[in-house]
Design a protein around this motif. Sequence first.
Motif, PDB file in Angstrom:
ATOM      1  N   SER A  77      11.903 -54.328   6.800  1.00  0.00           N
ATOM      2  CA  SER A  77      11.050 -54.815   5.714  1.00  0.00           C
ATOM      3  C   SER A  77      11.847 -54.873   4.420  1.00  0.00           C
ATOM      4  N   ILE A  79      11.026 -53.904   1.724  1.00  0.00           N
ATOM      5  CA  ILE A  79      10.796 -52.657   0.995  1.00  0.00           C
ATOM      6  C   ILE A  79      10.758 -51.522   2.018  1.00  0.00           C
ATOM      7  N   ASP A  81      10.286 -47.753   3.509  1.00  0.00           N
ATOM      8  CA  ASP A  81       9.376 -46.651   3.226  1.00  0.00           C
ATOM      9  C   ASP A  81       9.940 -45.297   3.641  1.00  0.00           C
ATOM     10  N   TYR A 123       6.211 -53.362  10.221  1.00  0.00           N
ATOM     11  CA  TYR A 123       6.273 -51.946  10.574  1.00  0.00           C
ATOM     12  C   TYR A 123       6.811 -51.808  11.984  1.00  0.00           C
ATOM     13  N   ASP A 147       4.236 -61.880   1.416  1.00  0.00           N
ATOM     14  CA  ASP A 147       4.798 -60.605   0.991  1.00  0.00           C
ATOM     15  C   ASP A 147       3.705 -59.554   0.831  1.00  0.00           C
ATOM     16  N   GLU A 148       2.586 -59.936   0.217  1.00  0.00           N
ATOM     17  CA  GLU A 148       1.502 -58.995   0.000  1.00  0.00           C
ATOM     18  C   GLU A 148       0.901 -58.538   1.324  1.00  0.00           C
ATOM     19  N   ILE A 151       3.364 -55.985   3.005  1.00  0.00           N
ATOM     20  CA  ILE A 151       3.383 -54.609   2.499  1.00  0.00           C
ATOM     21  C   ILE A 151       2.039 -53.915   2.718  1.00  0.00           C
ATOM     22  N   GLN A 154       2.251 -52.823   6.275  1.00  0.00           N
ATOM     23  CA  GLN A 154       3.191 -51.711   6.326  1.00  0.00           C
ATOM     24  C   GLN A 154       2.544 -50.434   5.787  1.00  0.00           C
ATOM     25  N   GLY A 155       1.882 -50.547   4.647  1.00  0.00           N
ATOM     26  CA  GLY A 155       1.247 -49.380   4.054  1.00  0.00           C
ATOM     27  C   GLY A 155       0.070 -48.880   4.872  1.00  0.00           C
ATOM     28  N   PHE A 172       8.485 -45.241  -1.981  1.00  0.00           N
ATOM     29  CA  PHE A 172       7.899 -46.514  -1.530  1.00  0.00           C
ATOM     30  C   PHE A 172       7.100 -47.137  -2.676  1.00  0.00           C
ATOM     31  N   LEU A 176       7.792 -50.745  -4.562  1.00  0.00           N
ATOM     32  CA  LEU A 176       6.759 -51.770  -4.711  1.00  0.00           C
ATOM     33  C   LEU A 176       6.617 -52.170  -6.174  1.00  0.00           C
ATOM     34  N   ALA A 189      -1.949 -50.546  -0.807  1.00  0.00           N
ATOM     35  CA  ALA A 189      -0.934 -50.441   0.240  1.00  0.00           C
ATOM     36  C   ALA A 189      -0.742 -49.002   0.686  1.00  0.00           C
TER      37      ALA A 189
END
Length: 329
Positions: A77, A79, A81, A123, A147-148, A151, A154-155, A172, A176, A189
């Motif tokens: 990803s 971003i 985590d 994820y 993108d939103e 994440i 993922q969150g 993380f 963000l 997220a």
Amino acid sequence: MSPKGRDILKSMVGAVEPTRPEAPIAQPPHRPSGAVKAMNLSLGRLGEEAAAAKALRESLASGDKVLEIDPAAVEMSFIRDRIPVDRDAEFERLKQSIRDSGQQVPILVRPDPVRAGHYQAAYGHRRLRAAAEIGVPVKAVVRKLTDEELILAQGQENGPRVDLSFIERALFARRLDEHGFSREMIATALTTDKPETSRLLQVAQTIDPEIILAIGPAPKVGRPRWLAFAEKFRETGGQKKAQAAIGARGFLALDTNSRFDVIWKALEEKTPPQRAEQTLRAQGGAPLALVARSGKTFRITVKSAAFSEFLAQRLVSLAAEFEEENEGK
């Protein structure tokens, strides 16, 4: 969750979103014993496995196809985590499980926005890494995600996990924030409220990321100690102290929780006052005296007998001159 967050999640057809167990009846706060923590950890992981299995059933029921993809074609990803650690027993167990029984739960990826035939993971990064190290294809559900949406997925997948530490969540949140996501989106997220989001950002924005990465996830260190750590870091010139501790012999051999303790102790040590020294010399270069200033202390070490006699004769007149200039102040 905000209306915007709900709309995004609804738009993700068959979104893989592990469910949370029912909230227990509120009890007075207490400090659980090590045995209770271990039991909660085991129960949490069983819950995660059940949630993952349910998500897989829902994904397949919605028509998603599970593909086998070369791990080299999948990027992490944009971003991260997790904080990587040198020795990860859980990851080694995951690898062995995949060797013995195969990958039971697919990861979620999206097509790479730039490179055709490549993907980005939303994820399942540990499963992706395990497949890469074993040398087998990774099983994945491919879905178009913004993108939103990425994440959020993922969150939401990380939210119920009991093994994602406070500082990993804080880092993380900072990443963000640096990517321009709003506080509301970050809270969504992370499946947390705005006050907790502020606390996470407060810690991660106070402590330099390289210090956090050097310490590692520190799973035994919770929010109160990290908040206190950030306060000490800000008030005591923590950057230099932390870097000195990290560079000390044996630091890298410590486990992540012990690394936190070592730097905590370094932050508690009082910084000695800065010492400024100057050598007074005659025109020919011969030293006359060494002048040293440290805090409120001013010291003159005379190197010349003649200069010593000169100062002794002038001290009384210098004191009188000082009093005259400061009279009335």
